[in-house]
Structure formats: C-alpha cells, structure tokens
Scaffold this motif. Structure first.
Motif, PDB file in Angstrom:
ATOM      1  N   PHE A 137       0.845  -1.202   0.000  1.00 43.29           N
ATOM      2  CA  PHE A 137       0.000   0.000   0.000  1.00 43.29           C
ATOM      3  C   PHE A 137       0.881   1.254   0.000  1.00 43.29           C
ATOM      4  O   PHE A 137       2.057   1.198   0.296  1.00 43.29           O
ATOM      5  CB  PHE A 137      -0.987  -0.047   1.160  1.00 43.29           C
TER       6      PHE A 137
ATOM      7  N   ARG B 255      -7.645   4.297   4.216  1.00 41.04           N
ATOM      8  CA  ARG B 255      -8.542   3.882   5.302  1.00 41.04           C
ATOM      9  C   ARG B 255      -7.809   2.992   6.308  1.00 41.04           C
ATOM     10  O   ARG B 255      -8.187   2.906   7.464  1.00 41.04           O
ATOM     11  CB  ARG B 255      -9.818   3.230   4.762  1.00 41.04           C
ATOM     12  N   GLN B 256      -6.725   2.360   5.854  1.00 39.11           N
ATOM     13  CA  GLN B 256      -5.954   1.527   6.783  1.00 39.11           C
ATOM     14  C   GLN B 256      -5.295   2.380   7.861  1.00 39.11           C
ATOM     15  O   GLN B 256      -5.135   1.944   9.000  1.00 39.11           O
ATOM     16  CB  GLN B 256      -4.885   0.741   6.024  1.00 39.11           C
TER      17      GLN B 256
ATOM     18  N   SER C 233     -13.030   6.747   0.429  1.00 37.74           N
ATOM     19  CA  SER C 233     -12.448   7.022  -0.890  1.00 37.74           C
ATOM     20  C   SER C 233     -11.584   5.825  -1.253  1.00 37.74           C
ATOM     21  O   SER C 233     -12.123   4.763  -1.496  1.00 37.74           O
ATOM     22  CB  SER C 233     -11.674   8.340  -0.896  1.00 37.74           C
ATOM     23  N   CYS C 234     -10.245   5.965  -1.217  1.00 40.25           N
ATOM     24  CA  CYS C 234      -9.427   4.821  -1.631  1.00 40.25           C
ATOM     25  C   CYS C 234      -9.249   3.836  -0.487  1.00 40.25           C
ATOM     26  O   CYS C 234      -9.483   4.151   0.674  1.00 40.25           O
ATOM     27  CB  CYS C 234      -8.073   5.281  -2.158  1.00 40.25           C
ATOM     28  N   LEU C 235      -8.797   2.612  -0.834  1.00 38.25           N
ATOM     29  CA  LEU C 235      -8.605   1.583   0.182  1.00 38.25           C
ATOM     30  C   LEU C 235      -7.363   1.859   1.028  1.00 38.25           C
ATOM     31  O   LEU C 235      -7.319   1.508   2.204  1.00 38.25           O
ATOM     32  CB  LEU C 235      -8.459   0.209  -0.477  1.00 38.25           C
ATOM     33  N   HIS C 236      -6.363   2.491   0.415  1.00 41.23           N
ATOM     34  CA  HIS C 236      -5.075   2.652   1.095  1.00 41.23           C
ATOM     35  C   HIS C 236      -5.208   3.453   2.391  1.00 41.23           C
ATOM     36  O   HIS C 236      -4.837   2.987   3.454  1.00 41.23           O
ATOM     37  CB  HIS C 236      -4.079   3.346   0.165  1.00 41.23           C
TER      38      HIS C 236
ATOM     39  N   CYS D  94     -11.842  -0.356  -5.027  1.00 44.98           N
ATOM     40  CA  CYS D  94     -11.474   0.750  -5.928  1.00 44.98           C
ATOM     41  C   CYS D  94     -11.263   0.311  -7.374  1.00 44.98           C
ATOM     42  O   CYS D  94     -11.383   1.111  -8.290  1.00 44.98           O
ATOM     43  CB  CYS D  94     -10.184   1.419  -5.458  1.00 44.98           C
TER      44      CYS D  94
ATOM     45  N   LEU E 121      -1.004  -3.173 -10.102  1.00 41.47           N
ATOM     46  CA  LEU E 121      -2.479  -3.199 -10.140  1.00 41.47           C
ATOM     47  C   LEU E 121      -2.973  -4.640  -9.978  1.00 41.47           C
ATOM     48  O   LEU E 121      -2.210  -5.588 -10.139  1.00 41.47           O
ATOM     49  CB  LEU E 121      -2.981  -2.642 -11.475  1.00 41.47           C
TER      50      LEU E 121
ATOM     51  N   CYS F 107      -0.308   3.608  -5.807  1.00 43.76           N
ATOM     52  CA  CYS F 107      -1.651   4.183  -5.704  1.00 43.76           C
ATOM     53  C   CYS F 107      -2.534   3.631  -6.820  1.00 43.76           C
ATOM     54  O   CYS F 107      -2.471   4.091  -7.961  1.00 43.76           O
ATOM     55  CB  CYS F 107      -1.568   5.708  -5.802  1.00 43.76           C
ATOM     56  N   ASP F 108      -3.324   2.643  -6.494  1.00 41.98           N
ATOM     57  CA  ASP F 108      -4.153   1.992  -7.517  1.00 41.98           C
ATOM     58  C   ASP F 108      -5.118   2.961  -8.205  1.00 41.98           C
ATOM     59  O   ASP F 108      -5.219   2.942  -9.423  1.00 41.98           O
ATOM     60  CB  ASP F 108      -4.935   0.816  -6.915  1.00 41.98           C
TER      61      ASP F 108
END
Lengths: 373, 447, 259
Positions: free
Chosen positions: A68, A100-101, A95-98, B144, B94, A321-322
C-alpha cells in the motif's frame, strides 16, 4: 510574502495546540478531502488534515502491508509517534482503500475519543447520490451533536458554509493570478498556501489570503520558468516542487486533493443547507476512485491545461496508488493528444531528488525545444 | 522429513467430474451465446447478476475474477497477458486478475477454444479463440478497482455500454432503509439501461427466480463450509477452491443453486457422517486468507506432508457465502428470506438487504470487523493457526491484512504471513514460501 | 556424542561439529558456483580440525537456503529454528534473534529452549540484507570491511529512503553531488538498513535480550545504527555467522535448552 502560510504549515501541530487552548474547542483529524468539514466547523471543531512528514520511519510495518502507498504509512507513523496527540477525534470519508488503513490502525493503536468512517458514495455520477449523501450527512450531524453535546444550528451551518465558500473564492482568485504570463507566485509557494489551508481555521486563512491578494499584484520579484501543470494523487512534496522550479520550471496549476480539487467548487446555497452541501461534494472535481462510469476528470484536466496555458504536465502519484494508476494512462493519452507533453513520476515518502532532477531537466529541455520547430 | 501417519479414511469427491463439466459449460455457453441469438455480458464476481437474468434465459455472463484466475492457471498465456497490459502502460502493482483480463482482450486470445470440435481450455490443447466481446458490462463497485476495471475494458473494446452499481453503503450493522434504497434505485436505473442497451423487454418473473437462486447458492455454500467444522475436515481448501468458484461465476444461476443444494451439500453431509477426511493424516488445522497464488496450489499439498490441512478461510467461506450468528452464538448459513416477491421494487429491496450482509464486504469499512470474523473461524473451526497470504495481486482483499494478523496473534493463534500474488506468478517465491512453511510447522509442533 | 550442523547459506557455507554439545570444530567457505564441491571441502576441513571421521558422527542436520544441497545429512531443519536454538545455547536469556545474512534478514521470538514463537523474514528486499551494504560499498567506493568503522565517524544524520537498493544507489549519487562526507553517507546506509530490519522486528514484537547473528553482525556501523533504532544494546556473539550451523548441530544432538 507567504511567511504566515509557511509558518502555519511548518508548525502545524503548534498551531492546533494553540488553537485548542485559545478556543477550548475540539480538534478533529481528517484523512480525506471528501469529509464535509463544514459540519464539523459549524460544531466549533477545528478540522485538520493529517499528512505525513516525509521522513523514513520503521513503526508501521506491523500495521500496513508494504504493497500500500507510502502516504498512508507516513500518515500512520505520525499518529504512532504521538505527533497528533492533541486530536479529540479522527474522521475519514470513504475514498481509496489505502488511506482507510491509516484510519483503522489509528483508531485501534493510537486511540481517540471519537472516530468516524463516513460513507461517501462512490458513484457520484448516480442521479441518487446527492440524496443519499445528504442522509449520511444528516446522520453525521446528529452524531457530532451527541458527541459535543451541542446542537448544530441552521445558522451555524450556514455560517460555516459561508466561511468555507469565502475560502474557496479567495483560493480561486489566487489561482486566477497564476494565469498571468508572469505569475506573482511560484508553485512551491502555492502549495504552502494550500497545505496551510487544510491545517488552520478557515477564517484566519481567509484573512491572510485577503492580505496576500492585496499585495500580490504589485509583487516585483516574480518567479519565472516554463509553465507546468502537476496532476495526480495527494502531493505535499515541497522539496520536489522546489527542485523543478530551480531547474527552470514553474508550476502554474495543479490537480491534487491537497491542491485545487480541495477548494475548486463552492456550495451553491439552497434552502436545504445539507442538500446544498451534499451537491457540492458530489460535484467537486473527482478523486479517481469516484470517476466512473464516465471519465470526467479528463475534460477538467484538459481545461486547466488550456486555461493556464501550460507547456507540459508532470503526472505524479504515490507509489502503489491503484486509483491513480487506473487513471493516469488515460489522462496521459488525453493530454498528449491535446499537445501537452507529460512526464510520469512515482513518489515515495522521500523522493530521490537526484534521479528526478535528471528527468525533470530532460523534460524541460524537451518541451523547451518544441518551440524551435 | 517423515510424513504424519494416516488416521482417517479418505475418498475422492463423487461430484468432482460434474463440477468440472459445469465449469467448462459455463465458458462454452458464454462463447456460443450469439450462435443461438442469445446475449453475453461481463461483470465482476460480486455483481448483482440476478438483474441481467431478467433479460431472458439465453443471457450468459463471464465474471472477471474467475476468468482472471483461469488465465493465471495457464502460466504461459497469463505471462503474455500481463506483458501486454504492461506495454499499454498499466503498472505491475495493479490487480493481477484485472491485468490478465485486459491482456486477454489486448492480445485477443481467450483462455478457451476448440480442439477437434470439442470445447476445452487452451492449455489442454485448444487453439485459443479471439476474446468474445461482451454485449454489455454490468458491474458492482466496492473495491477501488471494480468499476474502473470495466471503464478500461470498455475503452479497450472501443466502447461497450457499461453500468456499474455502487454497493459500498456501509457495514451490515449500520444498514438502514436509505442505504438499501440507494442501491435499489441504482439497480432500477440499471434495468432501464439493460432494456435500452439490448432492446429487450425486462421479465420480472425471471428476476424473481434468479434472486431465489442467489439466496440458495449463497446460503447453501455456507452450509457446506460449516460442515468443515468437523474433525476430520471433509474438505481441504485446495478442493474448496474448485467448488466455491461456482458462486463467483453465476450465483444467481439455476445450475449453481442446484449443484450446491442437490449435489455437493448431501455429499459433504454424508462424508461427515461417515468420518471421511479430505486429508487422512490430519493433525493440524489452519486457515488461509485472500486468494491463493493460483499457479502454486501445490503449496497446499505440501502442507499435507506435515499432517496439516487448511480447512478454508473467510475468503472461501464468505466471498460468496452468506452467514449469520445463530441462537447458540455460532456462525451458520444465513436463513433464506421467507418472502413472496410481488413487485420488482420489493424483490430488489429483499435482494439488496440480504446481500449487504456479505461477510467479505465488511472489511471495506473496518478491518476490525474482519478480524473478529477470522478469530471466530479460528475458534469454531478448531484451528491451530493461520497462514495469511499477503497478496500483492489484490488490494481489495489484502486491505487491512496486517491488522488481521495482529488480531489473530492477540487471540492466541500463531500466524504465518507469506507474500505472493494471486495471478502474477512472477511475484511468488516457491522455495522461500516452502522454507517458511517448514519453520511454521516447527512452531506448531509438527515434526 | 558427536554431531554436525551444516548451514548452506546463500553466500557462504558454515559447518560446526559438536562433541557432547561442545564445539570442537567450525569452518566456513564462500559457496561460489560449485556449491557441492565447496561443501565437501569445508566439511572435510571441519572433520580434520575435530579429528573425527564421517563414521564418528552420530547425526547431521542441514539448514539454510540450500539445505538439500549438502553432500550428506540425516535431517533438515529450518534456518529460523536453527538460529534460535544456536542463540539460546550461547545466550540463554535471549528472547529475540535477528539474523542478517547476505540475501535475507530474519527476526524471531523464542523461549528459553530456543523454540520459535513467531518469526518474520524480510522477503525479496536487498535493503534489509548484506547484499545492500555490498552494493553501497561499491557505490561509495569504500571497501566493505571499512564501511562500518567509517560510519561511526559520522557527524550528521542524513535521511535515506531505502525502500529498494536501486533507489538507494541513486540517493547515494545525489549525496555525492551534494558533497555529503563519506562517513555521513556510510551512516545513512546503515541507518536505512537498520530501519528496514527494525521494521521487520517490530512486526513480531521484541523483548530483551536481543541477539544479533549472521555475517552482517560483524559490521560495527550497522550494529550501532540498529542499537539506536531499537533503543537497546543487541548482543553480538563471537563468530555470529556460525550460529545457524551451531543450532543445526545442536538439533542433531537433540539439545533442548539448559546445560
């Protein structure tokens, strides 16, 4: 010229502690700019954006898997090291998953009185999104009222919206000046101002902005360089901007959530204040996590490139950053198809300045040469 | 190293061949849909697939994640796909299913084809077909990558009509009328999109039937997994991988509901009754987490030499399976709603209300909710430890995994974390992982 | 009883021979490309030092990345198991062992018998292993064995982002251009590596005493950086690179802690 903003940015923690002492109010850390700060501000809370410190650290490995982004780990390190020990609460908008961790680990291992995972819808392009978000905001308002023990009056909410709108308006005025052939402000300076904007009481920021806007037109020591745009994820890397501007570039516009995305559009007042607020967050320039099915970021970014008359764009993103990785291929193509050359860079907690300087110089040389033909 | 001795009888699964046929038929139906005047569509494993079912009985899906895994299983083709995606500029970090899927479109090679008129996987010798383009895309979005995945698919295919539904409305314990309705409204709008895109009239009766199938598939799958609480475990996770997949292919499909309810469930019940073990030398029970590295499933066989069986995971149990806390406090299959469907609105409402409880959606709101479920599994399935796959190929299921590890350790369960990638075999180190397993087995006390 | 432990490491092969749990011989060789040949040689050398023949040895345990390439052995045992066994023998108060070898860093928590309670391996990242200091010594043009002492002379901390060796090398280039003194760069290298290792060790959690083993334990600069990072003094045994082989020999003897 921008000393006040710089002072706020450099001494963000001292500012918040001092604010707390001065006002007796609560301070809430937030992790994403989709958090409807107006509701917090209306409750007498100071919202402060939690950002990293750009220092190598070794405390987050047990908490966040290394795939991440460096930003989410840098932010968590600030919490684990106790640098935000004055916070009464933390809040994140979906928003993004990153990121929130960071919120989850903070909630459990740093600990705060109040923590909230705010459900910001993803499909902002849905006709039903604003209505849904309005409901979530209403729930948030109630929760905050319970927490603080004080009602958030209609008047307080409208006042908060007015203060925030004023801030957005002044920021837009500042960015308008950057359209000039010789902008009165550098990209690095503008970043100091946008960062400070997310850390201090907006009323104070407004005051400082008004003073700055009065002085800027007569500024004589104007920066110069090849006009550039910077597009991408969260970015508060002043060192990088400084380096590029020393190499002959000049950033005149950005599309970052730490920059223009944060303040671009206003709340358009209507009788139902929460609905007006909801629409503002639905209609703001989107984060890539919310930019579907249609890609609306592209026309926005192209418009910025055209109106601010840039010679090239640097596309940056936090490593891994996906969401931005799912956007930059299309954005790069769109910019290039429209005659804007691009340079893509991946950022880490600290950037390898030497390596990036070589690329920045080559890029500036390349887009400089185009004028010869 | 000497293997642990056999303690229990074992036998192969009777429905194994049927499951293989079902799976092949699924891809064949998709490929051949147009020949019979039918439609085909693409969407994710979590998409609300009961909705397109209302367009007719001749409408066939291909779900993206299982297809990405199928490609991963075909190492040679997968590498070609990955590289093709990279050439287009898509980064290597990805989602690896997504990169496989995109690559398959870019190089225009499908993982299946015909050999002497018989439909089969490419790796079995078939000449790969060109990628059969879907007529429309119907996706959900909680990770996402979900809606963005199909944004790119549509672009790569020169524009396919796409509708994606935002189902990230909050955790199960916060579900309310507003949250359900936001999803229902989108599905209703989606039905309008489907009608307009396909030119077909929508059939609500078919929708009702599909939702019922969905209830059966997801609840019965949980019931099957619950049976793995037994010692010895009737199923090992490597076999579970071949069986849970139907829920990811077409959970609203009649064939899937029937297979789970009428074939698999009775057979596993019978195995438990007769004490049939999946792994005859079962001594240690562990669980995993997230998708496995698909091209290295032999890692699970490696465990067996220590008498260690992976009995499942929150991933295999609850990616599709629906669970609830029973009266005695334990986890069991979610009760199938006892309702008559009387209108589209009401049916969709029941469907969404049920689905928003999916255990594998909860960690998108809080990793602590997932930790609690994992600790519950470790206790109720009587585990000795856990092997967590820190999966570089899936951000959606790896999110929060480090905190899950800490929570399991806190609860007293030894954990081995190993890095890998579900579908990009370049990121899995077999030798190192085996060395890690050796050490982990030592900590569990295996010899 | 005479037992032998062979540690088939990524870069070197180590052999320890025990007689009634006392070390009677140890030998090390660089593995090179002819691993099996070198292994045979180093075993011969250790046996002649101990004055024993193959027939005198009751049991042989092989460990390390290439454990199955050993010319002969009775059993294999995991590196982390051997490391903690060896460390517990040398220093019974050990509760955490850090092993930094050429290609891999490992951390483990153990009890007084050397049984592993939890462990972590620094995967696929040279920045937390000996190979990193090698690359950096090349970049700095300082012999590897002098790098540690040099970094102790540092006058200033220079942050370095050591997520990967390639980036780190380019950072060194930047430092060179910025005229950062070599001793400060050397310290930056060791700080970065120590940070990587500390990160890994924090993941398993650690308590005192911490024993540092593996070839990199001989690098005083790294040890100093690691101590600062962990905020304690790690214990470095004599011949830290032999601890894995020692543990293997102890495992062969069935040693389970105590005298």
């Amino acid at each position: 010229m921008i000393e006040q903003f710089k002072e706020w940015e450099k001494n963000r923690h001292e500012y918040a502690k001092e604010w707390k002492e001065r006002t007796g109010g609560k301070v809430m850390g937030y992790f994403c700019t989709y958090v409807p700060e107006e509701i917090l501000y209306a409750a007498g809370i100071l919202p402060v954006r939690i950002l990293g410190s750009h220092e190598p650290q070794d405390v987050t490995e047990p908490h966040i898997f290394a795939m991440f982004c460096p930003f989410c780990r840098d932010c968590l390190a600030q919490g684990l090291k106790g640098r935000y020990d004055y916070l009464n609460g933390i809040i994140i908008a979906q928003s993004c998953l990153h990121i929130r961790q960071t919120f989850w680990s903070w909630e459990k291992h740093v600990g705060v009185e109040y923590s909230k995972f705010f459900i910001m819808p993803h499909k902002i392009q849905s006709k039903d999104a604003a209505e849904f978000l309005r409901g979530e905001m209403e729930d948030l308002k109630k929760e905050i009222e319970e927490w603080t023990g004080q009602e958030i009056t209609q008047e307080a909410l409208e006042n908060a919206i007015a203060v925030y709108n004023k801030n957005r308006e002044l920021m837009r005025q500042l960015y308008e000046l950057r359209k000039e052939p010789n902008p009165p402000i550098s990209g690095e300076e503008a970043m100091e101002i946008t960062m400070a904007q997310q850390m201090v009481d907006k009323a104070e920021h407004n005051k400082a902005l008004e003073e700055l806007l009065a002085k800027l037109p007569s500024r004589t020591d104007r920066p110069s360089g090849t006009r550039l745009m910077i597009v991408g994820s969260e970015d508060d890397d002043l060192t990088f901007l400084n380096m590029v501007e020393k190499c002959g570039g000049l950033f005149v516009i950005d599309d970052h959530c730490t920059g223009s995305r944060y303040f671009w559009n206003q709340v358009i007042p209507e009788e139902d204040a929460l609905m007006a607020l909801s629409k503002r967050y639905i209609n703001r320039p989107p984060c890539p996590t919310k930019d579907w099915e249609e890609r609306k970021r592209i026309p926005h970014v192209l418009k910025l490139a055209k109106e601010w008359d840039v010679a090239g764009a640097i596309i940056m993103q936090q490593k891994f950053c996906d969401p931005h990785e799912l956007d930059f291929v299309a954005i790069k193509k769109a910019l290039e198809d429209n005659g804007v050359p691009t340079l893509f860079l991946e950022f880490d907690v600290t950037v390898p300045i030497g390596q990036f300087r070589i690329r920045a110089e080559a890029f500036l040389e390349m887009i400089g040469e185009e004028d010869l033909f | 190293m000497e293997g642990a001795e056999d303690k229990y009888p074992t036998e192969p699964l009777k429905c194994w061949n049927k499951s293989k046929e079902l799976r092949l038929k699924y891809y064949q139906d998709y490929v051949e849909a147009h020949d019979k005047g039918g439609l085909r569509w693409g969407g994710g494993a979590w998409t609300f697939d009961a909705v397109p079912a209302g367009l007719g009985d001749d409408v066939y899906p291909i779900t993206s994640e299982p297809y990405g895994a199928t490609l991963a299983f075909d190492k040679e083709l997968s590498l070609e796909c990955m590289e093709a995606s990279e050439v287009k500029g898509y980064p290597r970090d990805l989602c690896s299913y997504m990169r496989n899927y995109w690559g398959s479109i870019i190089i225009d090679k499908f993982a299946f084809g015909y050999k002497d008129g018989e439909f089969m996987p490419r790796f079995a010798g078939a000449e790969p077909l060109p990628f059969p383009k879907p007529d429309f895309l119907w996706q959900d979005h909680i990770c996402c990558s979900h809606a963005k995945w199909y944004q790119v698919v549509s672009e790569l295919e020169g524009g396919i009509p796409t509708f994606s539904v935002d189902n990230a409305v909050g955790p199960a314990h916060e579900i309310n009328d507003r949250k359900i309705k936001f999803v229902v409204e989108q599905l209703k709008e989606g039905i309008g999109f489907l009608e307009k895109t396909t030119g077909r009239d929508y059939n609500d009766e078919l929708l009702y039937k599909a939702i019922r199938n969905h209830f059966v598939s997801t609840s019965k799958w949980a019931e099957i997994c619950e049976l793995n609480k037994a010692i010895p475990a009737p199923l090992d996770e490597k076999s579970i991988y071949s069986l849970y997949v139907f829920g990811t292919l077409q959970k609203a499909g009649q064939q899937v509901a029937d297979f789970y309810e009428k074939d698999l469930l009775p057979e596993i019940q019978d195995r438990v009754k007769r004490g049939i073990a999946a792994v005859p030398n079962e001594c240690f029970r562990v669980m995993s987490d997230t998708q496995p590295p698909w091209s290295f499933l032999k890692v699970f066989r490696y465990l067996e030499k220590f008498g260690c069986v992976s009995v499942g995971s929150l991933y295999t149990f609850a990616l599709i399976g629906q669970w609830e806390v029973k009266e005695d406090g334990s986890w069991g299959p979610k009760t199938i709603p006892d309702v008559e469907f009387t209108s589209r609105e009401q049916a969709l409402y029941e469907y969404v209300k049920y689905e928003l409880h999916k255990p594998e959606w909860q960690h998108f709101y809080s990793c602590h909710l997932k930790s609690d479920m994992m600790v519950r599994i470790a206790k109720e399935w009587k585990l000795d430890g856990a092997m967590l796959h820190y999966n570089r190929g899936c951000e959606g299921l790896s999110v929060g995994i480090a905190e899950n590890r800490l929570a399991l350790l806190d609860a007293g369960f030894p954990v081995m974390a190993f890095e890998g990638n579900n579908a990009d075999e370049r990121e899995f180190d077999e030798a190192r992982t085996k060395a890690k397993i050796d050490a982990f087995m030592e900590t569990l006390g295996a010899k | 009883m005479i037992t032998m432990g062979i540690d088939m490491g990524a870069k070197t092969i180590k052999v320890v021979i025990l007689k009634d749990n006392e070390i009677v011989a140890k030998s090390i060789v660089v593995a090179g490309f002819e691993v099996e040949k070198m292994a045979k040689e180093v075993i011969e050398k250790a046996m002649s030092e101990a004055g024993v023949t193959r027939g005198d040895i009751t049991k042989v345990v092989s460990t390390g990345a290439g454990d199955k390439q050993a010319p002969f052995y009775d059993e294999t045992k995991s590196v982390v198991g051997c490391d903690s066994l060896g460390a517990a023998y040398i220093h019974p108060a050990v509760r955490c062992v850090i092993d930094v070898g050429a290609e891999e860093g490992r951390g483990m928590r153990c009890d007084e018998t050397g049984k592993i309670l939890d462990f972590e391996v620094n995967e696929k990242c040279a920045a937390g292993a000996g190979a990193f200091t090698e690359a950096m010594s090349r970049a700095l043009e300082v012999p590897l064995e002098e790098l540690g002492a040099l970094s102790l002379k540092a006058t200033e901390d220079v942050p370095m982002n050591a997520q990967c060796t390639v980036f780190a090398e380019s950072e060194v280039v930047t430092m060179v251009h910025n005229n950062v003194p070599k001793e400060n760069m050397a310290k930056a290298v060791h700080d970065a590596m120590a940070s990587r290792i500390t990160s890994m060790v924090r993941k398993i959690g650690f308590e005192k005493d911490v024993v540092l083993i593996g070839g990199v334990a001989k690098n005083v600069g790294f040890v100093s950086s690691l101590n600062a990072d962990l905020e304690l003094e790690v214990i470095v045994p004599e011949d830290p690179e032999f601890v894995g082989a020692l543990g293997a020999a102890l495992a062969a003897a069935g040693w389970k802690g105590g005298a």
